[in-house]
Design a protein around this motif. Sequence first.
Motif, PDB file in Angstrom:
ATOM      1  N   LEU A 170      71.344 116.296  63.707  1.00 31.87           N
ATOM      2  CA  LEU A 170      70.527 115.777  64.805  1.00 31.87           C
ATOM      3  C   LEU A 170      70.695 114.263  64.849  1.00 31.87           C
ATOM      4  O   LEU A 170      70.984 113.629  63.833  1.00 31.87           O
ATOM      5  CB  LEU A 170      69.054 116.130  64.596  1.00 31.87           C
ATOM      6  N   TYR A 171      70.489 113.695  66.049  1.00 33.99           N
ATOM      7  CA  TYR A 171      70.571 112.241  66.175  1.00 33.99           C
ATOM      8  C   TYR A 171      69.264 111.634  65.652  1.00 33.99           C
ATOM      9  O   TYR A 171      68.211 111.866  66.240  1.00 33.99           O
ATOM     10  CB  TYR A 171      70.793 111.845  67.640  1.00 33.99           C
ATOM     11  N   PRO A 172      69.312 110.873  64.562  1.00 35.87           N
ATOM     12  CA  PRO A 172      68.065 110.437  63.904  1.00 35.87           C
ATOM     13  C   PRO A 172      67.281 109.420  64.723  1.00 35.87           C
ATOM     14  O   PRO A 172      66.085 109.267  64.505  1.00 35.87           O
ATOM     15  CB  PRO A 172      68.557 109.819  62.588  1.00 35.87           C
ATOM     16  N   HIS A 173      67.940 108.748  65.671  1.00 33.41           N
ATOM     17  CA  HIS A 173      67.251 107.709  66.431  1.00 33.41           C
ATOM     18  C   HIS A 173      66.601 108.256  67.686  1.00 33.41           C
ATOM     19  O   HIS A 173      66.033 107.500  68.460  1.00 33.41           O
ATOM     20  CB  HIS A 173      68.237 106.594  66.783  1.00 33.41           C
ATOM     21  N   MET A 174      66.689 109.569  67.882  1.00 29.46           N
ATOM     22  CA  MET A 174      66.096 110.154  69.087  1.00 29.46           C
ATOM     23  C   MET A 174      65.074 111.210  68.695  1.00 29.46           C
ATOM     24  O   MET A 174      65.155 111.811  67.632  1.00 29.46           O
ATOM     25  CB  MET A 174      67.182 110.842  69.922  1.00 29.46           C
TER      26      MET A 174
END
Lengths: 250, 226
Positions: free
Chosen positions: A96-100
């Motif tokens: 998963l994209y950690p910043h979203m």
Amino acid sequence: MNSTVAEPIVVARGIHKHFGHLHVLKGVDLEVAERELVFVIGPSGSGKSTLLRCLNRLEEPSAGSITVAGIDMLSPKTDINHARQHIGMVFQSFNLYPHMTALGNVTLALRKVAGKSRAEAEKIAHTALERVGLADRAGHRPAELSGGQQQRVAIARAIALEPRVMLFDEPTSALDPELVGSVLAVMRSLRESGMTMIVVSHEMGFARAAADRVVFMDHGLIVEQGPPAQIFERPAHERTRAFIGQIRQH
Amino acid sequence: MSAWDHFLQTFFNAEVMAKYLPDILQGTVVTIELAALIVISGIGAGLVLALVRSLAIRPLNWLIIFVVDLFRSLPPLVIIVLVYFGLPAAGWSPSSFVSTWLSLALVLMAFAEEIFWAGITSVAKGQWEAARSTGLSFGQTLVNVVLPQALRLTIAPLTNRTIAITKGTALGTVVALHEILGMASSAVSNSYNPSPLMLGAAAYLVLFLPVVVAARWIETRFAWKR
């Protein structure tokens, strides 16, 4: 279950893959019918993950041909980014994209690839998150979610694009045992909705209950394949028997 | 006159300070302009180089690595002198302001490129794969997935390096640039008194202390749980 349905949606023929001197895939043929659930098992290093990654060209096959939903995946004329929308993929490590937020993870490709407006994308994403039982986690970042929840968001991210085929690369291997069930439940409901699925995994119980076919790979080749009962109870090959015996002990 | 009075008279002479304050302020304006230009152009060029490098075009990457290593190895003072005194031989005579800007921007570009590149490569391969598997192109993945994560990692080293290099504007004195230190040292020679140097030091503190504090704040602000 539905293995009699005509027209294979995935056709891979003579797939070879070399990594330098390593010959990982040695001519694999795989056909998957629409709505079929195929389980791929085999010892580590047998090439099963590589085969999966060749199907959406995350790995470039050294030789062979791959057609998914009628699209020639290896043709230079194929818009690979467009083709990949039809092939969802779920990874062992979620990615998963950690910043979203969970919602942001699901909407990104809807907006950038499928060309949906933000409002449309969020509506679709909410539906997808609902399907994996995480409608109430839409605003959470991956770090605020358990492993099982992260993997379900990853599944939502893939199914939101309405793929024709879903690839699962050891989706439960990185999960604590008590979290595996929630991911398998989502996969089961996906299967019931008629999704075509190719799953690399050792979840034998799930394979037995849900798979139409089990494919056993070893040393870069398919050794044998058949319905789960046949592969698990009456394997024809000695290598299959040895492998099944080994994972049974765990 | 006590030793203390003597000390004050020498280093904090009010009369001398008052006389040269306008000069120092003028130098401060030059330093601010120069630093702003260096930061914008240096970091911008560094980011562009790092993005070009991520395309993995081999001959181009060799060139980038060569340029970056060159400007990271040469002392900034040497670069300033070479640009100011050497380029006229090639038919272009940049002013002392432009020479200092160009030189320090090149140095900052080189360090910034390495920092951005380290940030980009530290983003896990799985992030690329996940994004590409949903159909995002290389560029879309870079912009939407990889860069936002990479930039957070670069903020701390980048601010430190930026502060170090912008302080190097003082090196402009060697090519007669009228920035803070240049103004202060000529005031010292004219007044036979080091007080203007104290003024100059104060000007640097006023300029850079807030930047250092801001950098610390940005670092904690952008550190996020993984």
